[in-house]
Scaffold this active site. Structure first.
Site, PDB file in Angstrom:
ATOM      1  N   CYS A  42       0.828  -1.212   0.000  1.00 56.96           N
ATOM      2  CA  CYS A  42       0.000   0.000   0.000  1.00 56.96           C
ATOM      3  C   CYS A  42       0.859   1.257   0.000  1.00 56.96           C
ATOM      4  CB  CYS A  42      -0.938  -0.009   1.209  1.00 56.96           C
ATOM      5  SG  CYS A  42      -1.809   1.549   1.408  1.00 56.96           S
ATOM      6  N   CYS A  47      -1.272   1.628  -3.249  1.00 63.19           N
ATOM      7  CA  CYS A  47      -2.303   2.666  -3.102  1.00 63.19           C
ATOM      8  C   CYS A  47      -1.743   4.088  -3.025  1.00 63.19           C
ATOM      9  CB  CYS A  47      -3.119   2.431  -1.831  1.00 63.19           C
ATOM     10  SG  CYS A  47      -3.510   0.717  -1.523  1.00 63.19           S
ATOM     11  N   LYS A  50       0.370   5.280  -6.100  1.00 63.79           N
ATOM     12  CA  LYS A  50      -0.593   5.270  -7.212  1.00 63.79           C
ATOM     13  C   LYS A  50      -1.526   6.482  -7.127  1.00 63.79           C
ATOM     14  CE  LYS A  50      -4.427   3.856  -6.598  1.00 63.79           C
ATOM     15  NZ  LYS A  50      -4.945   2.514  -6.507  1.00 63.79           N
ATOM     16  N   TYR A 178      -8.122  -3.887 -11.941  1.00 63.70           N
ATOM     17  CA  TYR A 178      -7.909  -2.625 -11.222  1.00 63.70           C
ATOM     18  C   TYR A 178      -6.622  -1.933 -11.682  1.00 63.70           C
ATOM     19  CZ  TYR A 178     -10.870  -3.493  -6.962  1.00 63.70           C
ATOM     20  OH  TYR A 178     -11.866  -3.690  -6.068  1.00 63.70           O
ATOM     21  N   GLU A 182      -6.159   1.489 -13.885  1.00 63.70           N
ATOM     22  CA  GLU A 182      -5.660   2.677 -13.188  1.00 63.70           C
ATOM     23  C   GLU A 182      -4.381   3.192 -13.852  1.00 63.70           C
ATOM     24  OE1 GLU A 182      -5.309   1.449  -9.095  1.00 63.70           O
ATOM     25  OE2 GLU A 182      -7.437   1.836  -8.696  1.00 63.70           O
ATOM     26  N   THR A 311      -6.326  -2.864   1.160  1.00 58.76           N
ATOM     27  CA  THR A 311      -5.635  -2.396   2.363  1.00 58.76           C
ATOM     28  C   THR A 311      -6.538  -2.320   3.602  1.00 58.76           C
ATOM     29  OG1 THR A 311      -4.031  -1.182   1.071  1.00 58.76           O
ATOM     30  CG2 THR A 311      -4.373  -0.407   3.328  1.00 58.76           C
ATOM     31  N   HIS A 435     -28.400  20.217  -4.056  1.00 56.56           N
ATOM     32  CA  HIS A 435     -28.446  20.784  -5.395  1.00 56.56           C
ATOM     33  C   HIS A 435     -27.536  21.994  -5.510  1.00 56.56           C
ATOM     34  CE1 HIS A 435     -30.231  21.515  -9.277  1.00 56.56           C
ATOM     35  NE2 HIS A 435     -30.370  22.777  -8.945  1.00 56.56           N
ATOM     36  N   GLU A 440     -26.863  14.134  -6.450  1.00 54.38           N
ATOM     37  CA  GLU A 440     -28.294  14.240  -6.147  1.00 54.38           C
ATOM     38  C   GLU A 440     -29.089  13.199  -6.945  1.00 54.38           C
ATOM     39  OE1 GLU A 440     -30.346  17.940  -7.409  1.00 54.38           O
ATOM     40  OE2 GLU A 440     -28.512  18.432  -8.477  1.00 54.38           O
TER      41      GLU A 440
HETATM   42  P1  NDP Z   1      -7.094  -8.235 -11.160  1.00 54.16           P
HETATM   43  O1  NDP Z   1      -7.353  -9.612 -10.714  1.00 54.16           O
HETATM   44  O2  NDP Z   1      -8.032  -7.148 -10.799  1.00 54.16           O
HETATM   45  O3  NDP Z   1      -6.928  -8.219 -12.744  1.00 54.16           O
HETATM   46  C1  NDP Z   1      -6.055  -9.080 -13.408  1.00 54.16           C
HETATM   47  C2  NDP Z   1      -6.254  -8.880 -14.895  1.00 54.16           C
HETATM   48  O4  NDP Z   1      -5.264  -9.607 -15.608  1.00 54.16           O
HETATM   49  C3  NDP Z   1      -7.603  -9.386 -15.373  1.00 54.16           C
HETATM   50  O5  NDP Z   1      -8.057  -8.506 -16.369  1.00 54.16           O
HETATM   51  C4  NDP Z   1      -7.253 -10.745 -15.952  1.00 54.16           C
HETATM   52  O6  NDP Z   1      -8.103 -11.158 -16.988  1.00 54.16           O
HETATM   53  C5  NDP Z   1      -5.885 -10.486 -16.524  1.00 54.16           C
HETATM   54  N1  NDP Z   1      -5.085 -11.703 -16.627  1.00 54.16           N
HETATM   55  C6  NDP Z   1      -4.853 -12.611 -15.650  1.00 54.16           C
HETATM   56  N2  NDP Z   1      -4.053 -13.591 -16.096  1.00 54.16           N
HETATM   57  C7  NDP Z   1      -3.759 -13.281 -17.372  1.00 54.16           C
HETATM   58  C8  NDP Z   1      -2.975 -13.912 -18.382  1.00 54.16           C
HETATM   59  N3  NDP Z   1      -2.348 -15.063 -18.146  1.00 54.16           N
HETATM   60  N4  NDP Z   1      -2.915 -13.327 -19.591  1.00 54.16           N
HETATM   61  C9  NDP Z   1      -3.557 -12.185 -19.831  1.00 54.16           C
HETATM   62  N5  NDP Z   1      -4.326 -11.526 -18.931  1.00 54.16           N
HETATM   63  C10 NDP Z   1      -4.414 -12.086 -17.719  1.00 54.16           C
HETATM   64  O7  NDP Z   1      -5.621  -7.937 -10.644  1.00 54.16           O
HETATM   65  P2  NDP Z   1      -4.813  -6.596 -10.473  1.00 54.16           P
HETATM   66  O8  NDP Z   1      -3.400  -7.017 -10.582  1.00 54.16           O
HETATM   67  O9  NDP Z   1      -5.323  -5.525 -11.340  1.00 54.16           O
HETATM   68  O10 NDP Z   1      -5.104  -6.199  -8.960  1.00 54.16           O
HETATM   69  C11 NDP Z   1      -4.882  -7.141  -7.914  1.00 54.16           C
HETATM   70  C12 NDP Z   1      -5.743  -6.843  -6.742  1.00 54.16           C
HETATM   71  O11 NDP Z   1      -5.224  -5.704  -6.075  1.00 54.16           O
HETATM   72  C13 NDP Z   1      -7.174  -6.457  -7.082  1.00 54.16           C
HETATM   73  O12 NDP Z   1      -8.005  -7.572  -7.211  1.00 54.16           O
HETATM   74  C14 NDP Z   1      -7.560  -5.610  -5.926  1.00 54.16           C
HETATM   75  O13 NDP Z   1      -8.047  -6.444  -4.910  1.00 54.16           O
HETATM   76  C15 NDP Z   1      -6.272  -4.959  -5.505  1.00 54.16           C
HETATM   77  N6  NDP Z   1      -6.189  -3.562  -5.975  1.00 54.16           N
HETATM   78  C16 NDP Z   1      -7.089  -2.665  -5.520  1.00 54.16           C
HETATM   79  C17 NDP Z   1      -7.046  -1.360  -5.931  1.00 54.16           C
HETATM   80  C18 NDP Z   1      -8.047  -0.391  -5.436  1.00 54.16           C
HETATM   81  O14 NDP Z   1      -8.726  -0.671  -4.468  1.00 54.16           O
HETATM   82  N7  NDP Z   1      -8.201   0.766  -6.100  1.00 54.16           N
HETATM   83  C19 NDP Z   1      -6.029  -0.881  -6.874  1.00 54.16           C
HETATM   84  C20 NDP Z   1      -5.149  -1.919  -7.298  1.00 54.16           C
HETATM   85  C21 NDP Z   1      -5.238  -3.201  -6.870  1.00 54.16           C
HETATM   86  P3  NDP Z   1      -9.488 -11.940 -16.726  1.00 54.16           P
HETATM   87  O15 NDP Z   1     -10.462 -10.911 -16.270  1.00 54.16           O
HETATM   88  O16 NDP Z   1      -9.816 -12.490 -18.070  1.00 54.16           O
HETATM   89  O17 NDP Z   1      -9.185 -12.972 -15.703  1.00 54.16           O
END
Ligand code: NDP
Length: 452
Positions: A42, A47, A50, A178, A182, A311, A435, A440
């Site tokens: 984080c 977080c 970022k 995510y 982002e 987090t 408003h 709203e």
């Molecule tokens: P996510 O699980 O959200 O996304 C992973 C992405 O990678 C998906 O689109 C997935 O596709 C794709 N993917 C996975 N494996 C492959 C592969 N072999 N080839 C191609 N594409 C692939 O993970 P993130 O890394 O983005 O984030 C991890 C976690 O961190 C989140 O789940 C969240 O809990 C946390 N996080 C939270 C944030 C916030 O609160 N703002 C910010 C950043 C992270 P598919 O959908 O097809 O599986």
């Protein structure tokens, strides 16, 4: 049995630091080992940096808006060299705050890798062993890259973005979750030519379908070259850049390729199996609702358990562990209805069930609206805000709230309180609108757009 420590925490991220501090405040003798930097994902590579990048990058659109509102704006482009050192200084400051808080609470910090030798013993990298009444594993997660993709060693992850000494001119982001969304928005905001490949039909799988479509449209509108239904077949070095081949036969060159294809729990090489701790199918440490593993003296919290990887959830799990073990107050973290935000531009805040999830469980009404907020109409910016409520027909309770708008991360926190309190659609209707605001709309949507 004589113990060196009442609690030994392995991993100094959000969950581990909270648990160590709270346990020490109960009078327990506590140590924490961290092999990298205190603060964890984080604070050091997630977080916090970022969000600071989100702030920095969002000024591009703000300056366009300011000019359209009549301001004489003269910006000479974004200078990473002015931002980046300041970012690093801020992270150093935050790390020192974390360290000071641990020290003030009386926690001993070891800056080295530690592994578990048996249910009550940890072994430090330098060889010392400590006998501990309880061990808490809070080692978080790390980026996953598909190992079989040819040229994958050329790719960076989000961890590397925070260490980049200069901004690339062009970037490919791989993934649709995510982190991918982002970082696509951040880099696009910084003026980097940004392309995103996602293998599925729409980004942000698992989120509400209308919201996914809306956010994808807004990201494209802001200039991201978003390509769904495609993936990287392989990569080769080409000069200073990387030549990327897609599964559908295209070739394009980018300065950098950033993989955001998920994160996996940090469990390797910790001695977990030897101590008798079991892992689930998804690689996370298996724990019960009190975060206790199969070994009674060993607990685990946060991303290493792969429950809800956020987090504030890790912090709550750390605190609940201390309440349970050190304050004789067994405490379970409620993982339902956790509000969260994806810090895309515009932001996406969400809490509760998606329309599809809710419809799979019971009869629902859906209320939603998409519109150009007044500030965007005024300056002819196309960006639309989106508000959606999913409502139970039977109980009238709000089951889900999904918002895409500037400040949606802030708004969804309060919507989360309403959901936790069991607010009904009628309670929303009875609330007088503020408003003129975008929010709203939350209390003004009178007729469902559909029922299911
Ligand atoms: P996510 O699980 O959200 O996304 C992973 C992405 O990678 C998906 O689109 C997935 O596709 C794709 N993917 C996975 N494996 C492959 C592969 N072999 N080839 C191609 N594409 C692939 O993970 P993130 O890394 O983005 O984030 C991890 C976690 O961190 C989140 O789940 C969240 O809990 C946390 N996080 C939270 C944030 C916030 O609160 N703002 C910010 C950043 C992270 P598919 O959908 O097809 O599986």
């Amino acid at each position: 049995m004589e113990f060196d420590y009442d609690l030994f925490v392995i991993g100094g991220g959000s969950g581990g630091v909270r648990a160590a501090r709270m346990a020490a405040e109960t009078g327990a003798k506590v140590a924490l080992a961290e092999e990298y930097r205190v603060g964890g994902t984080c604070v050091i590579r997630g977080c916090v940096p970022k969000k600071l990048m989100v702030f920095a990058s969002s000024h591009a659109a703000r300056m366009e808006d300011a000019a359209a509102f009549g301001w004489g704006v003269s910006a000479d482009g974004f200078d990473w060299q002015r931002f980046w050192p300041r970012l690093r200084t801020e992270l150093d400051r935050l790390e020192s705050v974390y360290r000071a808080n641990l020290s003030r609470a009386g926690v001993t910090v070891f800056e080295q890798r530690t592994l578990i030798s048996d249910p009550h013993t940890v072994e430090m990298a330098e060889g010392r062993r400590f006998v501990c009444k309880h061990i808490l594993v809070s080692t978080g997660g790390r980026p996953f890259l598909p190992p079989k993709t040819p040229g994958i060693d050329l790719a960076d992850t989000s961890d590397d973005v925070f260490l980049m000494p200069e901004l690339p001119k062009s970037v490919l982001i791989v993934g649709g979750g995510y982190i991918a969304c982002e970082f696509a928005c951040i880099l696009n905001g910084f003026g980097v030519n940004t392309t995103q490949y996602y293998r599925g039909t729409q980004i942000l799988r698992g989120f509400d379908d209308d919201a996914r479509d809306h956010i994808a449209a807004q990201m494209s509108e802001r200039g991201i070259d978003l390509n769904v239904g495609t993936d990287v077949a392989g990569m080769d070095r080409q000069g200073e850049g990387i030549l990327v081949r897609t599964v559908d036969g295209r070739e394009s060159a980018f300065d950098r390729v950033i993989y955001a294809t998920g994160r996996i729990p940090n469990t390797a090489g910790l001695g977990l199996e030897r101590a008798g701790v079991t892992l689930g199918k998804d690689g996370g440490i298996e724990v019960d609702r009190y975060s206790q593993t199969r070994v009674p003296s060993i607990y685990a919290v946060g991303d290493v358990t792969n429950r809800v990887n956020l987090t504030p959830v890790a912090i709550r799990e750390g605190a609940a562990f201390v309440d349970t073990v050190f304050s004789a107050n067994p405490t379970v973290v409620d993982h339902a209805n956790i509000p969260s935000a994806v810090f895309t531009q515009p932001e996406f805040g969400t809490v509760g069930l998606t329309e599809a999830e809710a419809a799979g469980r019971e009869g629902i009404e859906v209320y939603s609206t998409a519109f150009r907020p007044m500030q965007n109409s005024f300056i002819d910016r196309n960006e639309q805000a989106f508000f959606k409520l999913v409502v139970s027909k039977a109980t009238r309770r709000i089951l889900g709230v999904h918002i895409i708008a500037e400040g949606a991360g802030e708004l969804i926190q309060l919507a989360g309180v309403a959901l936790k309190a069991g607010a009904t659609k009628e309670a929303f209707d009875a609330t007088v609108a503020v408003h003129p605001t975008m929010a709203e709309e939350l209390v003004l949507m009178k007729s469902p757009v559909r029922t299911a």
